[in-house]
Design a protein around this motif. Structure first.
Motif, PDB file in Angstrom:
ATOM      1  N   PHE A   1       6.124 -11.571  -8.311  1.00  0.00           N
ATOM      2  CA  PHE A   1       6.188 -10.209  -8.856  1.00  0.00           C
ATOM      3  C   PHE A   1       5.668  -9.317  -7.737  1.00  0.00           C
ATOM      4  O   PHE A   1       4.466  -9.236  -7.475  1.00  0.00           O
ATOM      5  N   LYS A   2       6.599  -8.632  -7.049  1.00  0.00           N
ATOM      6  CA  LYS A   2       6.241  -7.993  -5.777  1.00  0.00           C
ATOM      7  C   LYS A   2       5.066  -7.021  -5.894  1.00  0.00           C
ATOM      8  O   LYS A   2       4.135  -7.071  -5.094  1.00  0.00           O
TER       9      LYS A   2
ATOM     10  N   LYS B   1      -3.384  -8.151  -3.145  1.00  0.00           N
ATOM     11  CA  LYS B   1      -3.882  -8.084  -1.766  1.00  0.00           C
ATOM     12  C   LYS B   1      -4.833  -6.889  -1.577  1.00  0.00           C
ATOM     13  O   LYS B   1      -5.817  -6.980  -0.843  1.00  0.00           O
ATOM     14  N   HIS B   2      -4.547  -5.768  -2.236  1.00  0.00           N
ATOM     15  CA  HIS B   2      -5.281  -4.537  -1.902  1.00  0.00           C
ATOM     16  C   HIS B   2      -6.194  -3.962  -2.979  1.00  0.00           C
ATOM     17  O   HIS B   2      -7.099  -3.196  -2.664  1.00  0.00           O
TER      18      HIS B   2
ATOM     19  N   ASP C   1       1.336   0.840   5.093  1.00  0.00           N
ATOM     20  CA  ASP C   1       0.526  -0.189   5.741  1.00  0.00           C
ATOM     21  C   ASP C   1      -0.521   0.444   6.674  1.00  0.00           C
ATOM     22  O   ASP C   1      -1.707   0.105   6.640  1.00  0.00           O
ATOM     23  N   ASP C   2      -0.073   1.408   7.464  1.00  0.00           N
ATOM     24  CA  ASP C   2      -0.968   2.073   8.407  1.00  0.00           C
ATOM     25  C   ASP C   2      -2.030   2.896   7.656  1.00  0.00           C
ATOM     26  O   ASP C   2      -3.204   2.917   8.014  1.00  0.00           O
ATOM     27  N   LEU C   3      -1.578   3.549   6.594  1.00  0.00           N
ATOM     28  CA  LEU C   3      -2.487   4.400   5.810  1.00  0.00           C
ATOM     29  C   LEU C   3      -3.616   3.573   5.184  1.00  0.00           C
ATOM     30  O   LEU C   3      -4.791   3.964   5.234  1.00  0.00           O
ATOM     31  N   VAL C   4      -3.263   2.442   4.613  1.00  0.00           N
ATOM     32  CA  VAL C   4      -4.314   1.645   3.961  1.00  0.00           C
ATOM     33  C   VAL C   4      -5.278   1.073   5.011  1.00  0.00           C
ATOM     34  O   VAL C   4      -6.494   1.043   4.797  1.00  0.00           O
ATOM     35  N   LYS C   5      -4.733   0.699   6.156  1.00  0.00           N
ATOM     36  CA  LYS C   5      -5.589   0.120   7.213  1.00  0.00           C
ATOM     37  C   LYS C   5      -6.506   1.178   7.815  1.00  0.00           C
ATOM     38  O   LYS C   5      -7.695   0.952   8.012  1.00  0.00           O
TER      39      LYS C   5
ATOM     40  N   LEU D   1      -1.055   3.461  -1.144  1.00  0.00           N
ATOM     41  CA  LEU D   1       0.189   3.933  -1.768  1.00  0.00           C
ATOM     42  C   LEU D   1       1.096   2.718  -1.892  1.00  0.00           C
ATOM     43  O   LEU D   1       0.924   1.735  -1.160  1.00  0.00           O
ATOM     44  N   LEU D   2       2.051   2.776  -2.791  1.00  0.00           N
ATOM     45  CA  LEU D   2       2.903   1.603  -3.019  1.00  0.00           C
ATOM     46  C   LEU D   2       4.321   1.897  -2.546  1.00  0.00           C
ATOM     47  O   LEU D   2       4.990   2.775  -3.105  1.00  0.00           O
ATOM     48  N   PRO D   3       4.792   1.173  -1.507  1.00  0.00           N
ATOM     49  CA  PRO D   3       6.162   1.439  -1.044  1.00  0.00           C
ATOM     50  C   PRO D   3       7.190   1.106  -2.128  1.00  0.00           C
ATOM     51  O   PRO D   3       7.045   0.121  -2.848  1.00  0.00           O
TER      52      PRO D   3
END
Ligand SMILES: Cc1ncc(COP(=O)(O)O)c(C=O)c1O
Length: 371
Positions: free
Chosen positions: A6-7, A14-15, A323-327, A333-335
């Protein structure tokens, strides 16, 4: 059964518990048990005495009575409770569908609304929400998707992702169409009662269509995801009985403390709705400003209900951006690719109290990366 991952749940796994700001949550701000119990005098004491035995498999009679009050024609015996809406989706599909069936699903959608049907072996056709039409569904397209084997139509309004709310005229037409063709309408209404203008609220499908199944849960509009109490409401006795029977193989019955707390919550649901809509509406003013400030970077279709929106990143790849924003900024945010959207959108949550801080962090990040 070979269900694929379930993507979006894997992404959250993970986050969710190690990121400072969740700016893409689908639910409204939760509360501690003490705050919920304070809504009703005597509830805290009664909670201490909740009996920790097995509960009734259909759901406690008093809880089902409280749930029935949400609807116009539904009686407690038309309500069947589950561990969250997720269990209800799983059991609805297993109780009603076989591999020779064709199913039409409002898309993009919460993954389980199609994945379980696919796993059963059904043919699944997406009924696409069109951004250019404010994420609306087109009933003419539905007619073209029909096959001789179509068994069910699955819709989700207010919609998880876009905040689209179907018009009353389209909803009436859809229910008439489904009834005429003897199709099951599975209506995911987990965001019902979170319309920004309550005059636009649709009736529940189960109140206007005796074959339909309405789905709801305490998680979203009411902001109590941790209770894990979901339900279906339906006059369709055949489906009701089949789902009740299958529940013996999943959870058998609900958690007793959760049933008690859900009953208190639903007795006072208007207070929860008002609290959560206040948070959402306050957050929307901040988000409108964000997208005005960054009009060359994002496009934004304002939702009409619920705790989510689905803006689009104009330049760059949305997965790389998230990906960059969370790092670098600790903002999640969810793509849209988690919903098989390939047009560079992302999911934005509107239901959390710390949204203004999350947006400040996002703006800081945008200033740093420039462009
Ligand atoms: C549209 C929709 N349906 C069903 C569910 C499942 O709800 P729950 O997680 O409370 O079981 C969700 C959760 O995100 C949802 O957004």
């Amino acid at each position: 059964m070979k269900l694929p991952p379930f993507k979006l749940e894997r992404y959250f796994a993970k986050h969710e518990f190690n990121t400072e700001f969740l700016l893409c949550s689908s639910d409204c701000e939760a509360m501690p048990i003490s705050e919920l119990l304070a809504l009703e005098s005597g509830a805290a004491e009664k909670f201490q005495n909740v009996w920790l035995g097995y509960t009734e498999s259909l759901g406690s009679p008093t809880l089902r009575k409280e749930i029935a009050n949400i609807y116009a024609k539904i009686m407690p015996e038309d309500v069947l409770t589950f561990s969250g809406a997720e269990e209800a989706i799983f059991l609805f599909m297993h109780a009603t569908l076989t591999e020779s069936d064709h199913v039409i699903v409002h898309s993009p959608h919460y993954q389980s609304l199609s994945e379980i049907a696919k796993d059963i072996g059904c043919q699944v056709s997406p009924w696409l929400a069109r951004e250019e039409n404010g994420w609306a569904l087109d009933l003419n397209e539905l007619r073209h998707l029909m096959r001789s084997t179509t068994k069910a139509i699955i819709i989700n309004t207010p919609h998880n992702l876009t905040g689209y709310l179907m018009s009353q005229a389209d909803f009436d037409e859809l229910n008439l169409f489904a009834l005429e063709k003897k199709l099951i309408l599975f209506s995911d209404e987990v965001y019902r009662e979170s319309e920004y203008d309550s005059a636009e609220r649709l009736p529940a499908a189960c109140d206007v269509n005796e074959l339909a199944v309405s789905l709801s849960v305490t998680s979203k509009t009411y902001g109590l995801a941790g209770l894990r109490i979901g339900w279906v409401a339906t006059k369709n006795k055949k489906i009701y009985d089949a789902m009740a029977s299958l529940k013996d193989y999943t959870t058998i019955c609900n958690s007793a403390p959760s049933e008690f707390l859900a009953e208190v919550a639903l007795r006072h649901r208007q207070k929860l709705i008002d609290r959560n809509l206040n948070i959402i509406k306050h957050n929307l003013t901040i988000i409108d400003q964000l997208f005005t400030n960054h009009a060359s970077r994002f496009t934004w279709t304002r939702p009409k209900a619920g705790s989510m929106g689905f803006p689009k990143l104009i330049k760059g790849d949305v997965e790389d951006f998230c990906d960059d924003l969370v790092k670098k900024a600790g903002v999640l945010l969810l793509p849209g690719s988690m919903y098989d959207d390939s047009r560079n959108h992302f999911r934005l949550g509107l239901g959390r109290k710390n949204l203004s801080q999350a947006v400040e962090r996002l703006e800081e990040y945008l200033r740093k990366v420039g462009g």
